[in-house]
Design a protein around this motif. Sequence first.
Motif, PDB file in Angstrom:
ATOM      1  N   PHE A 130      72.060  46.463  42.528  1.00 32.38           N
ATOM      2  CA  PHE A 130      71.717  47.828  42.917  1.00 32.38           C
ATOM      3  C   PHE A 130      72.917  48.518  43.561  1.00 32.38           C
ATOM      4  CE2 PHE A 130      69.912  50.719  46.178  1.00 32.38           C
ATOM      5  CZ  PHE A 130      69.379  51.654  45.307  1.00 32.38           C
ATOM      6  N   MET A 172      58.030  42.542  66.802  1.00 36.56           N
ATOM      7  CA  MET A 172      57.408  43.377  65.761  1.00 36.56           C
ATOM      8  C   MET A 172      56.186  42.716  65.136  1.00 36.56           C
ATOM      9  SD  MET A 172      60.487  45.232  63.806  1.00 36.56           S
ATOM     10  CE  MET A 172      61.126  43.784  63.043  1.00 36.56           C
ATOM     11  N   TRP A 211      64.394  48.597  55.422  1.00 35.33           N
ATOM     12  CA  TRP A 211      64.324  47.153  55.656  1.00 35.33           C
ATOM     13  C   TRP A 211      65.447  46.694  56.594  1.00 35.33           C
ATOM     14  CZ3 TRP A 211      62.238  42.370  55.168  1.00 35.33           C
ATOM     15  CH2 TRP A 211      63.069  41.264  54.976  1.00 35.33           C
ATOM     16  N   THR A 212      66.646  47.303  56.431  1.00 29.38           N
ATOM     17  CA  THR A 212      67.791  46.862  57.219  1.00 29.38           C
ATOM     18  C   THR A 212      67.780  47.445  58.626  1.00 29.38           C
ATOM     19  OG1 THR A 212      69.032  46.859  55.164  1.00 29.38           O
ATOM     20  CG2 THR A 212      70.312  46.671  57.176  1.00 29.38           C
ATOM     21  N   VAL A 213      67.407  48.716  58.732  1.00 29.14           N
ATOM     22  CA  VAL A 213      67.618  49.429  59.986  1.00 29.14           C
ATOM     23  C   VAL A 213      66.366  49.513  60.856  1.00 29.14           C
ATOM     24  CG1 VAL A 213      68.266  51.665  60.962  1.00 29.14           C
ATOM     25  CG2 VAL A 213      69.519  50.758  59.024  1.00 29.14           C
ATOM     26  N   PHE A 214      65.187  49.532  60.189  1.00 28.46           N
ATOM     27  CA  PHE A 214      63.977  49.765  60.980  1.00 28.46           C
ATOM     28  C   PHE A 214      63.811  48.787  62.143  1.00 28.46           C
ATOM     29  CE2 PHE A 214      59.508  49.175  62.016  1.00 28.46           C
ATOM     30  CZ  PHE A 214      59.220  50.452  62.457  1.00 28.46           C
ATOM     31  N   PRO A 215      64.030  47.462  61.946  1.00 30.22           N
ATOM     32  CA  PRO A 215      63.877  46.552  63.093  1.00 30.22           C
ATOM     33  C   PRO A 215      64.710  46.967  64.300  1.00 30.22           C
ATOM     34  CG  PRO A 215      64.019  45.288  61.084  1.00 30.22           C
ATOM     35  CD  PRO A 215      64.296  46.717  60.708  1.00 30.22           C
ATOM     36  N   PHE A 216      65.949  47.415  64.053  1.00 24.41           N
ATOM     37  CA  PHE A 216      66.780  47.838  65.190  1.00 24.41           C
ATOM     38  C   PHE A 216      66.172  49.059  65.873  1.00 24.41           C
ATOM     39  CE2 PHE A 216      69.944  45.578  62.605  1.00 24.41           C
ATOM     40  CZ  PHE A 216      70.456  44.734  63.570  1.00 24.41           C
ATOM     41  N   ALA A 267      64.622  53.228  46.055  1.00 22.63           N
ATOM     42  CA  ALA A 267      65.115  51.880  46.324  1.00 22.63           C
ATOM     43  C   ALA A 267      66.126  51.900  47.463  1.00 22.63           C
ATOM     44  CB  ALA A 267      65.740  51.293  45.059  1.00 22.63           C
ATOM     45  N   ALA A 268      67.010  52.913  47.464  1.00 19.41           N
ATOM     46  CA  ALA A 268      67.995  53.025  48.543  1.00 19.41           C
ATOM     47  C   ALA A 268      67.292  53.218  49.876  1.00 19.41           C
ATOM     48  CB  ALA A 268      68.968  54.169  48.268  1.00 19.41           C
ATOM     49  N   LEU A 314      65.766  49.920  51.018  1.00 22.54           N
ATOM     50  CA  LEU A 314      66.787  49.000  51.531  1.00 22.54           C
ATOM     51  C   LEU A 314      67.237  49.419  52.923  1.00 22.54           C
ATOM     52  CD1 LEU A 314      68.461  46.527  50.785  1.00 22.54           C
ATOM     53  CD2 LEU A 314      70.173  48.052  49.814  1.00 22.54           C
ATOM     54  N   LEU A 315      67.414  50.730  53.095  1.00 22.57           N
ATOM     55  CA  LEU A 315      67.809  51.266  54.393  1.00 22.57           C
ATOM     56  C   LEU A 315      66.743  50.965  55.439  1.00 22.57           C
ATOM     57  CD1 LEU A 315      70.068  53.052  55.681  1.00 22.57           C
ATOM     58  CD2 LEU A 315      68.545  54.988  55.351  1.00 22.57           C
ATOM     59  N   TRP A 369      63.050  50.027  65.907  1.00 29.39           N
ATOM     60  CA  TRP A 369      61.813  49.711  66.609  1.00 29.39           C
ATOM     61  C   TRP A 369      62.106  48.995  67.929  1.00 29.39           C
ATOM     62  CZ3 TRP A 369      57.393  51.772  66.756  1.00 29.39           C
ATOM     63  CH2 TRP A 369      56.362  51.140  67.458  1.00 29.39           C
ATOM     64  N   ILE A 370      63.083  48.101  67.914  1.00 28.65           N
ATOM     65  CA  ILE A 370      63.426  47.388  69.148  1.00 28.65           C
ATOM     66  C   ILE A 370      64.013  48.364  70.161  1.00 28.65           C
ATOM     67  CG2 ILE A 370      64.848  45.540  70.132  1.00 28.65           C
ATOM     68  CD1 ILE A 370      62.461  44.680  68.351  1.00 28.65           C
ATOM     69  N   TRP A 390      65.576  38.128  56.280  1.00 28.74           N
ATOM     70  CA  TRP A 390      66.156  39.365  56.807  1.00 28.74           C
ATOM     71  C   TRP A 390      67.591  39.116  57.285  1.00 28.74           C
ATOM     72  CZ3 TRP A 390      67.607  41.435  61.743  1.00 28.74           C
ATOM     73  CH2 TRP A 390      67.792  42.821  61.742  1.00 28.74           C
TER      74      TRP A 390
END
Lengths: 284, 299
Positions: free
Chosen positions: B97, B130, A22-27, A15-16, A19-20, A29-30, B170
């Motif tokens: 969580f 994306m 989901w939060t960081v991947f867009p940055f 889960a951690a 969450l990581l 990838w950009i 998001w």
Amino acid sequence: MTPRRSLVHIGTALAAAALLFWTVFPFLWILLTSLKSPGDIISVPPTFIFTPTLDNYAALVIGEQRGQYSSTRPDFPNYFLNSIIISGGAVLLSLAAGIPSAYALARFDFPLKGALAFTFMSFRFVPFIAFVIPLYLVYQQLGLYNTYSGLILAYQLITLPFTIWMLRSFFQEIPLEIQEAAKIDGCTWFGVLTRVILPLSMPGLAVTIILGFIFCWNAFNYPLMLAGRQTFPVTVGAIQFISYEQVLWGQMAAATLVSALPQLILSLMVQKYIVRGLTMGAVK
Amino acid sequence: MTPKRRRRRQEAFLPYLLMAPALVLLAGILYPFSVGIYYSFTSYWLQYPKRFRFVWFDNYISLFEEALFDRALQFTLGFTVAAVILQVGLGLAVALFLHGRIPGRAVLRALMLLPLMIPPVITALMWKIMMASTNAGIINYLLSFLGLGPVNWFGSPWGAIASVLIIDTWGNLPFVALILLGALQALPTEPYEAARVDGASPAAMLRYITLPLLSPFLILAGTFRAMDSLRVFDVIYATTMGGPNDATTNLHIMAYQFAFQWYQIGKGMAQAVVLLILVVLVSYLLLRLWNRASERTVQ
């Protein structure tokens, strides 16, 4: 460890990780996109391994025609400067008007107090379009359209209520006894404000300034309607990479990162106060 | 007049004097705003200035006869309900969580600020890159591993609605999560100790202690999200522009189109006023709910 407990541990870790991601991947990838050449950007499937290039950033700064890296929007450095000027100016004006108001609302009793405080708060409910349509018409008449001063005035809708409510909540936290002691020592209201209230609320002042600056930097819809090419801030500037013929993906990726960078740094500086700022002091 | 009385009179004026600069700015803002309200009762059309006249409620009545208005109102309300439920629900999950003993909690918490604090229009542009609907788009590529897609994100009505919802979530999920996390960390410990003595399961403690104590914060976070979801603009403008086929046109985008694409100032302002009334109404109802919930938890 029992099998059940280790299952819980694995679940927590997954889960951690999710969450990581989901939060960081867009940055991430950009960032990758901004380092790609046009060919790599449209490759199918998307590549994670490629020869990085700084051409997109160069095109952003220099804006010159370089073969296929033609930038149709050469003035991004200018947009960045505009963002600094407008946001900084708006925050300063809000402070100048907001500090005495917040002091009055925090420390004085007067008949219209509740009504005035509520009026400033009520801006939070108004859809921007209700302000921007008449502002657009008035600005055309007064010559404020596409000027820094016009935008700084319009941005007061964002920063002034925020500044007043935030500073009021910080001023109220200062014990009354200190203020009374200063009065007995012969301080006027001005002395109380400048020698007691302001020095004691320096952290609150800093938070208000930084958050106000962030909110101004994030503004998109007011400058979209009230600014022109000479005064566009980065938010409106970044969207210019989409044109009817094409989208300059690489340069847009570089531009989004450059536009977001000040926010990333500033928000980490005030992280403890962000919720308080976003709710205008309602949640501490 | 004795000096003492004069001083008292000065004291009475002082707060107004202190507020004068802000009041001047307020007047500067309220003047155009009230002119705008007046325009909503006129036939003001920039291209035909000679047709300007006072038309009472004609703009408002004609709105309700417009087919697009109906759809925009539906989308505005539907989007708001979906966004609030999604963001408060997921925000609660994330907060619970992160409230537990998680390795790297402080880092996760700090990282969550980033989507929250960057400009929403920039968030939208990042996801636009994306969500490219070709196979070069990373989201569709990742979905292909799950056997899904490719989704035509911005080109199909449901794809566009989903993408606006995802992008908005998001950016704003961290807001809800941070409010609830702060509330969780401030909860009293006694009820939990008592429940543990009674042998209550974690699920029962969540249901009968945590959620009731948290309810004012859930409602407050939902109120803030509802206010912003009703008037979401930046994300839609930067991605779908209300399309395709008006599937993501909300009242805000529609008012913008009336005023700035067709220059029908009167109708655009009428839309803006309807949206404002909607926001005030929804916030009022939710804040009343919040009041009741906070009274209940205090007792």
